[in-house]
Design an enzyme around this catalytic site. Sequence first.
Site, PDB file in Angstrom:
ATOM      1  N   GLU A 225      27.489  -9.920 -23.091  1.00 44.36           N
ATOM      2  CA  GLU A 225      27.176  -8.777 -23.946  1.00 44.36           C
ATOM      3  C   GLU A 225      28.130  -7.665 -23.551  1.00 44.36           C
ATOM      4  OE1 GLU A 225      25.413  -9.287 -26.348  1.00 44.36           O
ATOM      5  OE2 GLU A 225      24.164 -10.997 -25.792  1.00 44.36           O
ATOM      6  N   CYS A 259      26.229   0.633 -25.056  1.00 43.76           N
ATOM      7  CA  CYS A 259      27.244  -0.314 -25.523  1.00 43.76           C
ATOM      8  C   CYS A 259      27.420  -0.304 -27.029  1.00 43.76           C
ATOM      9  CB  CYS A 259      26.915  -1.722 -25.042  1.00 43.76           C
ATOM     10  SG  CYS A 259      25.283  -2.310 -25.541  1.00 43.76           S
TER      11      CYS A 259
END
Length: 481
Positions: A225, A259
């Site tokens: 990720e 993110c």
Amino acid sequence: MAAAVTTPAGIHSLLETQQQAFNRAGAVSAETRKTRIQQVIDLLVDNCDALADAMGADFGEGQNGGRPRAFSIMNDILGSLGSLKHARDNLDTWLETDSRTPFAPYDQMGGEAEVMHQPKGSVGIIGTWNAPLFTLFSPLACALAAGNRAILKPSEVVPQTAALVAELISTHLDPEVIAVATGDAEIGAAFAGSPFNHLVFTGSTAVGRKIMRAAAENLVPVTLELGGKSPVILGRSADVDDACRRLAIAKGTNGGQICISPDVLYVPAEKLEASIAALKTHFCALYPTVDDNPDLVAAVNDSHLQRVEAYLADAEDRGVRIESSHPDAASSTRKRPLRLAINPPADSQIMQEEIFGSALVIKTYNELDEVFDDIHSRGRPLALYYFGQDKDEEQQVLTQTLSGGVTVNDLLMHAAMHEAPFGGVGASGMGHYHGYEGFLEFSHARTLFRAPAYDPRAEWGMLPPHHDQFETMMRAQVTKD
């Protein structure tokens, strides 16, 4: 209970212990999986305040630290609990028999087929500093639901949080099921190079490449990720004021240290000034002050603060227009106003690197194809956002771009869905967690075929010694129908 491991040898020994325990135990019942998940839920609930305090302290000094307690509870503890409870409550459905249709003619002869979803063994989970609990416990929910054991590696950038997570898990949970490894980059490298049965990493693309190389030595499957420069496309049919209000909320979330935080805003050229004004107005409404504002999250440390400041300084040195939401704000802490870099050149640092802080690039466009070309010039982002009421344009954006996930007419929201997969593509990662797709990610899909009692192959002339018409029989089946 054993303490957290802090050496490469300790990691290898702990992993071997978990894998041996996994092999001895055999099948992992639904009740065992739910019990393990519930133990983690209990740990987070019982230690909510202490964990929030630790995260606040890691982000800065002062009574509430550099991160509000309420935000840490909302983002990390409630986010983690949401993943864990969703896995617990949906596990029975996920474990239902996955029947498949056997191939003809065995489907008519009593043949049976199914796909078994079995646990892989021991999963290594490397968390990050910006969401130090969520990036550990959300993938853990899926790993436990799939019947695995796990070793967690918290980020060393948030040492108080990492130490508390290690203490709590070591005290309250069975290390043969869930354990913790703590330490710096050397321990992280040893962790990534260990022969886990699956490895999860959340962090930067640059480090993700190193993780994947290390995992490849042991052929360990990985879930990465990562991040990237997530774009926002403001269509001409969008409500500029509402879009900028939502964008200000997103950029203020965790001080931009997330993110899927937007990095680049594309606006029609004629709407540039209105967008700048609206962004500044709404950010100031959310955060009237900067240094003394308990709601504003600080840069996690001086290194990360200076990184973002260097991007802005580089842009300014190149003659880029920089706008600030609070032009007269003091800077005695690591908290910063929202800075906007207008149309920086493609080779500037702020266009080359993920910002991960309180800054945003704004780029103007005349035609949408210009936006697509610019997005395609970089790696695939983890998130993409579109604002507008034009359904044809929305479809054009969705079909001509590729990203990990998308939110339309808001930001960040798609990542909050426990029932839908979260993950990247290309430079922003691979694999998923959240929900059923996360359960599948950490399971081995094992095909099972049960043959019927009668075997017709000899009767059909399929077995040696082959008769002289065997090739003709096979060739007759090579058709385009």
